[in-house]
Design a protein around this motif. Structure first.
Motif, PDB file in Angstrom:
ATOM      1  N   ARG A 100       0.778  -1.103   0.175  1.00 37.61           N
ATOM      2  CA  ARG A 100      -0.278   0.372  -0.133  1.00 37.61           C
ATOM      3  C   ARG A 100       1.107   1.705  -0.289  1.00 37.61           C
ATOM      4  N   ASN A 101       2.264   1.378   0.578  1.00 38.28           N
ATOM      5  CA  ASN A 101       2.769   2.493   0.499  1.00 38.28           C
ATOM      6  C   ASN A 101       3.989   2.424  -0.706  1.00 38.28           C
ATOM      7  N   HIS A 102       4.036   1.820  -1.626  1.00 39.55           N
ATOM      8  CA  HIS A 102       4.708   1.481  -2.868  1.00 39.55           C
ATOM      9  C   HIS A 102       4.974   2.663  -3.847  1.00 39.55           C
ATOM     10  N   GLU A 103       4.246   3.624  -3.859  1.00 34.53           N
ATOM     11  CA  GLU A 103       3.739   4.576  -4.410  1.00 34.53           C
ATOM     12  C   GLU A 103       4.156   5.925  -3.682  1.00 34.53           C
ATOM     13  N   THR A 113      12.793 -10.176  -1.722  1.00 29.96           N
ATOM     14  CA  THR A 113      11.950 -10.180  -0.677  1.00 29.96           C
ATOM     15  C   THR A 113      12.599  -9.837   0.514  1.00 29.96           C
ATOM     16  N   ASN A 114      13.249  -8.701   0.461  1.00 27.37           N
ATOM     17  CA  ASN A 114      14.259  -7.524   1.953  1.00 27.37           C
ATOM     18  C   ASN A 114      14.030  -6.733   1.169  1.00 27.37           C
ATOM     19  N   THR A 115      14.174  -5.460   1.747  1.00 29.86           N
ATOM     20  CA  THR A 115      13.881  -4.141   1.873  1.00 29.86           C
ATOM     21  C   THR A 115      14.968  -3.823   0.820  1.00 29.86           C
ATOM     22  N   SER A 116      14.509  -3.248  -0.539  1.00 31.40           N
ATOM     23  CA  SER A 116      15.232  -3.071  -1.729  1.00 31.40           C
ATOM     24  C   SER A 116      15.121  -1.861  -2.573  1.00 31.40           C
ATOM     25  N   PHE A 117      15.747  -0.768  -2.651  1.00 35.45           N
ATOM     26  CA  PHE A 117      15.257   0.329  -3.624  1.00 35.45           C
ATOM     27  C   PHE A 117      16.333   0.399  -4.677  1.00 35.45           C
ATOM     28  N   ILE A 118      15.987   0.374  -6.146  1.00 36.43           N
ATOM     29  CA  ILE A 118      16.954   0.548  -7.151  1.00 36.43           C
ATOM     30  C   ILE A 118      17.334   1.440  -7.717  1.00 36.43           C
ATOM     31  N   ARG A 147      15.443  14.247 -13.411  1.00 34.17           N
ATOM     32  CA  ARG A 147      16.193  15.534 -13.869  1.00 34.17           C
ATOM     33  C   ARG A 147      17.016  15.117 -15.010  1.00 34.17           C
ATOM     34  N   CYS A 148      18.312  13.658 -14.481  1.00 32.42           N
ATOM     35  CA  CYS A 148      19.237  13.962 -15.355  1.00 32.42           C
ATOM     36  C   CYS A 148      18.824  12.255 -16.608  1.00 32.42           C
ATOM     37  N   GLY A 149      17.917  12.032 -16.203  1.00 36.34           N
ATOM     38  CA  GLY A 149      17.218  10.600 -16.455  1.00 36.34           C
ATOM     39  C   GLY A 149      17.391   9.805 -16.339  1.00 36.34           C
ATOM     40  N   GLY A 150      17.448   9.616 -14.559  1.00 38.68           N
ATOM     41  CA  GLY A 150      17.179   8.431 -14.152  1.00 38.68           C
ATOM     42  C   GLY A 150      16.223   8.359 -13.303  1.00 38.68           C
ATOM     43  N   ASP A 151      16.403   7.530 -12.704  1.00 38.80           N
ATOM     44  CA  ASP A 151      14.614   7.216 -10.807  1.00 38.80           C
ATOM     45  C   ASP A 151      14.977   6.306 -10.362  1.00 38.80           C
ATOM     46  N   VAL A 152      14.540   6.041  -9.035  1.00 37.17           N
ATOM     47  CA  VAL A 152      14.634   5.018  -7.931  1.00 37.17           C
ATOM     48  C   VAL A 152      13.408   4.744  -8.189  1.00 37.17           C
ATOM     49  N   ASN A 153      13.849   3.053  -7.831  1.00 38.09           N
ATOM     50  CA  ASN A 153      11.890   2.447  -7.757  1.00 38.09           C
ATOM     51  C   ASN A 153      12.257   1.438  -6.510  1.00 38.09           C
ATOM     52  N   ILE A 154      11.046   1.012  -5.902  1.00 41.45           N
ATOM     53  CA  ILE A 154      11.047  -0.217  -5.583  1.00 41.45           C
ATOM     54  C   ILE A 154      12.249  -1.287  -6.221  1.00 41.45           C
ATOM     55  N   ASN A 155      12.674  -2.791  -5.929  1.00 41.93           N
ATOM     56  CA  ASN A 155      12.705  -3.787  -6.469  1.00 41.93           C
ATOM     57  C   ASN A 155      12.184  -4.587  -5.718  1.00 41.93           C
ATOM     58  N   LYS A 156      10.420  -4.479  -6.821  1.00 37.91           N
ATOM     59  CA  LYS A 156       9.768  -5.507  -6.076  1.00 37.91           C
ATOM     60  C   LYS A 156      10.409  -7.514  -6.498  1.00 37.91           C
ATOM     61  N   ASN A 157      10.879  -7.836  -6.771  1.00 41.71           N
ATOM     62  CA  ASN A 157      11.704  -9.264  -6.856  1.00 41.71           C
ATOM     63  C   ASN A 157      12.172  -8.927  -5.957  1.00 41.71           C
ATOM     64  N   PHE A 166       5.197  12.242   2.451  1.00 40.64           N
ATOM     65  CA  PHE A 166       5.030  11.008   2.872  1.00 40.64           C
ATOM     66  C   PHE A 166       5.962  11.195   3.610  1.00 40.64           C
ATOM     67  N   SER A 167       5.286  10.067   4.953  1.00 41.39           N
ATOM     68  CA  SER A 167       7.157   9.726   5.612  1.00 41.39           C
ATOM     69  C   SER A 167       6.350   8.436   6.579  1.00 41.39           C
ATOM     70  N   THR A 168       6.664   7.584   6.730  1.00 43.49           N
ATOM     71  CA  THR A 168       6.467   6.525   7.911  1.00 43.49           C
ATOM     72  C   THR A 168       7.204   6.731   9.371  1.00 43.49           C
ATOM     73  N   LYS A 169       8.548   8.050   9.249  1.00 41.78           N
ATOM     74  CA  LYS A 169       9.053   8.731  10.587  1.00 41.78           C
ATOM     75  C   LYS A 169       8.803   9.666  10.933  1.00 41.78           C
ATOM     76  N   LYS A 170       7.172   9.558  10.956  1.00 35.45           N
ATOM     77  CA  LYS A 170       7.192  11.251  11.265  1.00 35.45           C
ATOM     78  C   LYS A 170       7.569  11.043  12.711  1.00 35.45           C
ATOM     79  N   LYS A 171       7.042  10.412  13.676  1.00 31.89           N
ATOM     80  CA  LYS A 171       7.508  10.732  14.982  1.00 31.89           C
ATOM     81  C   LYS A 171       9.301  10.293  15.845  1.00 31.89           C
TER      82      LYS A 171
END
Length: 365
Positions: free
Chosen positions: A290-293, A334-339, A322-332, A300-305
């Motif tokens: 539910r928080n993927h996007e 099983t751990n917390t992972s960003f690409i 801005r420079c042709g890149g991106d950051v996304n969640i690695n859905k493949n 949005f923050s999960t660390k407001k406290k």
């Protein structure tokens, strides 16, 4: 009745809130079939957005035999959300007893989305103004510290160890660079076009990011795998901003796993086509779907406290796109992972793309 059914979302429930009827508009909006809603509680589409007090007041008014009207956030069968402007009318029998409720609703999802965009823009504008003021208030004493330290260094004896003084100067300069970067991003000045014309060595970016967070990694005993990457991968964009992106992601990982027993972070690289990819994976158990996007929303923050204001990932994505890149969640994973992806620029020492490992396919967006 025909006009209402054609243009509005209509349901009927018994006095206990069990659905006895839902028109085609309700089924289409909620994505449930007529058979699926039959004899189900109306809470079938409860999004969980509204607090218990909201529903207590809702039922208190209806049970007093008075109509209720307001806006409700609902959840469709596929997990998506929609908003309705709802009017719920109690129907009484000849003895004045409630026998059913009629729910007449209008889909206002577009209106709520526009309101959300406007509210976020207003908040970001306020954040930008506040940041500019903080920048001014912080930079003045930092400049005094920097100048005083530089003067002190000149007066020190030649045989005095100047490393601690140099660390102070370097730290102050890093803080100044960080504030300047955040200020430029939030205020979105003309530097964006200039920065998109810059290029940087990706291995150096990762190395500098790890240097900046090494003390925090040591503090919480977090293991990081030895990072390996080709020395000649150059990407489009500013080194300082990209370093801040990786620092933010690594810090997020540390904050998320610092209470774990076995703490680790893996940083891997790959090159595929015209992009280079850095994957940051930690021992966490992933991010709720539910928080993927939502986590990439600016506020949005999960660390407001803990003091988080939700600017981190939103800014990271803005910097990269801005420079042709991106950051996304690695859905493949099983751990917390960003690409994190970066657009490659041509340099004298070009990368031999034919030698890339087939394992790089996992980084495809």
């Amino acid at each position: 009745d025909c006009a209402i059914n054609d243009y509005l979302v209509v349901t009927r429930t018994n006095e206990m809130g069990i659905i006895t009827y839902g028109n085609d508009n309700f089924c289409q909006l909620s994505q449930y079939s007529t058979d699926e809603i039959k004899n189900q509680p109306h809470s079938l589409v409860n999004s969980g957005h509204h607090k218990d007090e909201f529903w207590k007041q809702f039922w208190k008014q209806l049970n007093s035999k008075r109509p209720w009207q307001g806006e409700i956030k609902n959840k469709a069968k596929d997990g998506s959300f929609y908003w309705t402007d709802s009017q719920v009318i109690p129907i009484l029998d000849e003895y004045g007893k409630i026998i059913e409720f009629i729910h007449i609703q209008k889909n206002i999802s577009d209106k709520k989305e526009n309101e959300s965009i406007i509210n976020e823009s207003e908040k970001l504008a306020l954040v930008g103004e506040t940041t500019a003021q903080i920048f001014h208030d912080v930079m003045n004493p930092l400049t005094v510290v920097l100048l005083s330290t530089q003067m002190m260094r000149k007066k020190l004896p030649d045989d005095f160890d100047q490393k601690p003084v140099q660390r102070i100067i370097s730290s102050v300069e890093k803080v100044k660079d960080m504030f300047q970067g955040v200020k430029e991003i939030l205020l979105d000045g003309e530097q964006g076009i200039e920065k998109s014309m810059q290029s940087a060595n990706l291995k150096q970016i990762v190395t500098k990011a790890l240097e900046r967070v090494c003390l925090k990694l040591e503090q919480f005993n977090v293991d990081v795998n030895p990072f390996q990457m080709d020395d000649n991968v150059f990407v489009s964009g500013p080194e300082l901003d990209y370093t801040q992106v990786l620092i933010n992601l690594i810090n997020n990982s540390i904050d998320a796993i610092k209470e774990f027993d076995n703490k680790w972070i893996n940083i891997e690289s790959a090159v595929l086509g015209g992009h280079a990819y850095i994957t940051i994976t930690d021992c966490g158990q992933g991010i709720p779907e539910r928080n993927h996007e939502r986590i990439f929303s600016n506020l949005f923050s999960t660390k407001k406290k803990e003091g988080g204001i939700g600017l981190g990932l939103g800014i990271c994505r803005k910097i990269l796109r801005r420079c042709g890149g991106d950051v996304n969640i690695n859905k493949n994973s099983t751990n917390t992972s960003f690409i994190v992806s970066f657009k490659i620029v041509d340099k004298v020492n070009k990368i031999n793309k034919e030698s890339l490992s087939e394992d790089a396919n996992i980084y495809k967006n």
